[in-house]
Scaffold this active site. Structure first.
Site, PDB file in Angstrom:
ATOM      1  N   ARG A   1      -3.169  -7.649 -12.015  1.00  0.00           N
ATOM      2  CA  ARG A   1      -4.182  -7.156 -11.023  1.00  0.00           C
ATOM      3  C   ARG A   1      -5.193  -7.274 -12.102  1.00  0.00           C
ATOM      4  NH1 ARG A   1      -2.433  -4.695  -5.961  1.00  0.00           N
ATOM      5  NH2 ARG A   1      -4.090  -4.827  -4.580  1.00  0.00           N
TER       6      ARG A   1
ATOM      7  N   ARG B   1      -2.061   2.270   7.231  1.00  0.00           N
ATOM      8  CA  ARG B   1      -2.310   2.164   5.999  1.00  0.00           C
ATOM      9  C   ARG B   1      -2.749   3.072   6.163  1.00  0.00           C
ATOM     10  NH1 ARG B   1      -0.556  -2.441   1.751  1.00  0.00           N
ATOM     11  NH2 ARG B   1      -2.313  -2.059   1.276  1.00  0.00           N
TER      12      ARG B   1
ATOM     13  N   ARG C   1     -11.590  -2.144  -2.079  1.00  0.00           N
ATOM     14  CA  ARG C   1     -10.551  -2.653  -2.473  1.00  0.00           C
ATOM     15  C   ARG C   1     -11.647  -4.415  -3.181  1.00  0.00           C
ATOM     16  NH1 ARG C   1      -6.725  -1.480   2.267  1.00  0.00           N
ATOM     17  NH2 ARG C   1      -5.709  -2.775   1.526  1.00  0.00           N
TER      18      ARG C   1
HETATM   19  P1  AP5 Z   1      -0.916  -2.990  -2.505  1.00  0.00           P
HETATM   20  O1  AP5 Z   1      -0.175  -2.864  -1.545  1.00  0.00           O
HETATM   21  O2  AP5 Z   1      -0.981  -4.109  -3.257  1.00  0.00           O
HETATM   22  O3  AP5 Z   1      -2.783  -4.218  -1.731  1.00  0.00           O
HETATM   23  P2  AP5 Z   1      -3.407  -5.229  -1.330  1.00  0.00           P
HETATM   24  O4  AP5 Z   1      -3.463  -5.981  -2.812  1.00  0.00           O
HETATM   25  O5  AP5 Z   1      -4.614  -4.611  -1.581  1.00  0.00           O
HETATM   26  O6  AP5 Z   1      -2.678  -6.505  -0.355  1.00  0.00           O
HETATM   27  P3  AP5 Z   1      -2.507  -5.725   1.034  1.00  0.00           P
HETATM   28  O7  AP5 Z   1      -1.263  -5.609   0.914  1.00  0.00           O
HETATM   29  O8  AP5 Z   1      -3.601  -4.844   1.628  1.00  0.00           O
HETATM   30  O9  AP5 Z   1      -2.567  -7.443   1.430  1.00  0.00           O
HETATM   31  P4  AP5 Z   1      -1.440  -8.742   1.201  1.00  0.00           P
HETATM   32  O10 AP5 Z   1      -2.276  -9.621   1.282  1.00  0.00           O
HETATM   33  O11 AP5 Z   1       0.016  -7.829   1.271  1.00  0.00           O
HETATM   34  O12 AP5 Z   1      -1.596  -8.799   3.301  1.00  0.00           O
HETATM   35  P5  AP5 Z   1      -0.105  -8.976   4.422  1.00  0.00           P
HETATM   36  O13 AP5 Z   1       0.270  -9.963   4.091  1.00  0.00           O
HETATM   37  O14 AP5 Z   1       0.078  -7.959   4.346  1.00  0.00           O
HETATM   38  O15 AP5 Z   1      -2.426  -2.641  -3.251  1.00  0.00           O
HETATM   39  C1  AP5 Z   1      -2.747  -1.206  -2.584  1.00  0.00           C
HETATM   40  C2  AP5 Z   1      -2.965  -0.073  -4.001  1.00  0.00           C
HETATM   41  O16 AP5 Z   1      -2.035  -0.155  -4.618  1.00  0.00           O
HETATM   42  C3  AP5 Z   1      -4.286  -0.838  -4.542  1.00  0.00           C
HETATM   43  O17 AP5 Z   1      -5.520  -0.780  -3.770  1.00  0.00           O
HETATM   44  C4  AP5 Z   1      -4.076  -0.179  -6.117  1.00  0.00           C
HETATM   45  O18 AP5 Z   1      -5.160   1.122  -5.527  1.00  0.00           O
HETATM   46  C5  AP5 Z   1      -2.828   0.022  -6.052  1.00  0.00           C
HETATM   47  N1  AP5 Z   1      -1.933  -0.949  -7.244  1.00  0.00           N
HETATM   48  C6  AP5 Z   1      -0.910  -1.984  -6.416  1.00  0.00           C
HETATM   49  N2  AP5 Z   1      -1.001  -2.532  -7.587  1.00  0.00           N
HETATM   50  C7  AP5 Z   1      -1.212  -2.460  -8.406  1.00  0.00           C
HETATM   51  C8  AP5 Z   1      -1.645  -2.922  -9.836  1.00  0.00           C
HETATM   52  N3  AP5 Z   1      -0.712  -4.096 -10.246  1.00  0.00           N
HETATM   53  N4  AP5 Z   1      -3.164  -2.089 -10.231  1.00  0.00           N
HETATM   54  C9  AP5 Z   1      -3.534  -1.369 -10.332  1.00  0.00           C
HETATM   55  N5  AP5 Z   1      -3.663  -0.616  -9.446  1.00  0.00           N
HETATM   56  C10 AP5 Z   1      -2.304  -1.419  -8.199  1.00  0.00           C
HETATM   57  O19 AP5 Z   1      -1.523  -9.089   5.567  1.00  0.00           O
HETATM   58  C11 AP5 Z   1      -2.194  -8.310   5.907  1.00  0.00           C
HETATM   59  C12 AP5 Z   1      -2.058  -8.693   7.646  1.00  0.00           C
HETATM   60  O20 AP5 Z   1      -2.718  -9.547   8.130  1.00  0.00           O
HETATM   61  C13 AP5 Z   1      -1.363  -8.272   7.855  1.00  0.00           C
HETATM   62  O21 AP5 Z   1      -1.140  -7.913   9.671  1.00  0.00           O
HETATM   63  C14 AP5 Z   1       0.005  -9.248   8.910  1.00  0.00           C
HETATM   64  O22 AP5 Z   1       0.980  -9.514   9.768  1.00  0.00           O
HETATM   65  C15 AP5 Z   1      -1.393 -10.666   8.907  1.00  0.00           C
HETATM   66  N6  AP5 Z   1      -1.387 -11.892   8.662  1.00  0.00           N
HETATM   67  C16 AP5 Z   1      -0.831 -12.329   7.003  1.00  0.00           C
HETATM   68  N7  AP5 Z   1      -1.190 -13.661   6.521  1.00  0.00           N
HETATM   69  C17 AP5 Z   1      -1.386 -13.955   8.256  1.00  0.00           C
HETATM   70  C18 AP5 Z   1      -2.046 -15.268   8.635  1.00  0.00           C
HETATM   71  N8  AP5 Z   1      -1.064 -16.128   7.728  1.00  0.00           N
HETATM   72  N9  AP5 Z   1      -1.916 -15.603   9.715  1.00  0.00           N
HETATM   73  C19 AP5 Z   1      -2.740 -14.768  10.935  1.00  0.00           C
HETATM   74  N10 AP5 Z   1      -2.264 -12.968  10.614  1.00  0.00           N
HETATM   75  C20 AP5 Z   1      -1.671 -12.884   8.696  1.00  0.00           C
END
Ligand code: AP5
Length: 202
Positions: A88, A147, A158
């Site tokens: 990241r 969450r 974010r």
């Molecule tokens: P993390 O858990 O990695 O969260 P994020 O990057 O904010 O990503 P998300 O998990 O929120 O989203 P996603 O892309 O996985 O979406 P999803 O598939 O669920 O990180 C959280 C925190 O941890 C960070 O803020 C930081 O504090 C810390 N952290 C983590 N890694 C770190 C690092 N390397 N360095 C430093 N700090 C770190 O999909 C979202 C929604 O959309 C779901 O409801 C899904 O059903 C829907 N959806 C998805 N795709 C579609 C589609 N094609 N059509 C319709 N709906 C869809």
């Protein structure tokens, strides 16, 4: 197969990671999931992580790098892995480059208004299944939770951090010829088909 799934919060990394690892039999390594497990267990790392995560901020690189080095030593990583939410920062990407060869970085590009709707609508089960009240509602008898960082204020922070840090990482992997940008705001099945096409031609 050593892969990275990249994208802004809500781009669908976790959603598509589950389908990819089921198809290619490699472990899904999500730094977010690892940190949330530590928070749930109430460990020292979890206590530290909680304050960063609730504010939508990134944890310090040294903490994340330590987690990744340890995780890659586990047996299930011998035939490859899929990173979700890592690297990241450019520091994390450069560290990873020293310990693993990355074959493909797939970037799920999405519009911000879609990201906001996906994240405010996301609901999860305790065993990690991801639903969405707008796009894929959970069945009535399924218990879901939201969450802590899926509120509008934290989501905006974010997203800001993602856009502030992403471009050097993209340049880094483009320079290695391993970077694939795809449309992440298409329907889930269509996005997955595009990912499979990339992985099958590698
Ligand atoms: P993390 O858990 O990695 O969260 P994020 O990057 O904010 O990503 P998300 O998990 O929120 O989203 P996603 O892309 O996985 O979406 P999803 O598939 O669920 O990180 C959280 C925190 O941890 C960070 O803020 C930081 O504090 C810390 N952290 C983590 N890694 C770190 C690092 N390397 N360095 C430093 N700090 C770190 O999909 C979202 C929604 O959309 C779901 O409801 C899904 O059903 C829907 N959806 C998805 N795709 C579609 C589609 N094609 N059509 C319709 N709906 C869809």
């Amino acid at each position: 197969m050593n892969l990275i799934l990249m994208g802004a919060p809500g781009a669908g990394k976790g959603t598509h990671a589950k389908d990819i690892v089921a198809r290619f039999d490699i472990p899904h390594i999500s730094t977010g999931d690892i940190l949330r497990e530590e928070v749930a267990k109430g460990t020292e790392l979890g206590t530290t992580a909680k304050s960063y995560m609730e504010a939508g901020k990134l944890l310090p690189d040294d903490i994340i790098i330590e987690i990744i080095k340890k995780r890659l030593q586990e047996d299930d990583c011998r035939n490859g892995f899929l990173f979700d939410g890592f690297p990241r920062t450019i520091v994390q990407a450069e560290m990873l480059d020293k310990i693993a060869d990355i074959e493909a970085v797939i970037y799920l590009k999405c519009d911000d208004d879609i990201l906001l709707k996906r994240l405010t609508g996301r609901r999860m089960t305790e065993d990690g299944k991801i639903y969405n009240i707008y796009f894929d509602p959970p069945p009535e008898n399924v218990k879901v939770y939201q969450r802590d960082d899926d509120n509008e204020e934290t989501i905006r922070e974010r997203l800001k951090i993602f856009y502030d840090t992403f471009s050097p990482i993209m340049d880094f992997y483009e320079g290695k010829g391993a970077f694939y940008e795809i449309k992440g705001d298409d329907a889930r099945e269509k996005v997955f088909d595009t990912i499979l096409t990339i992985l099958n031609i590698m």
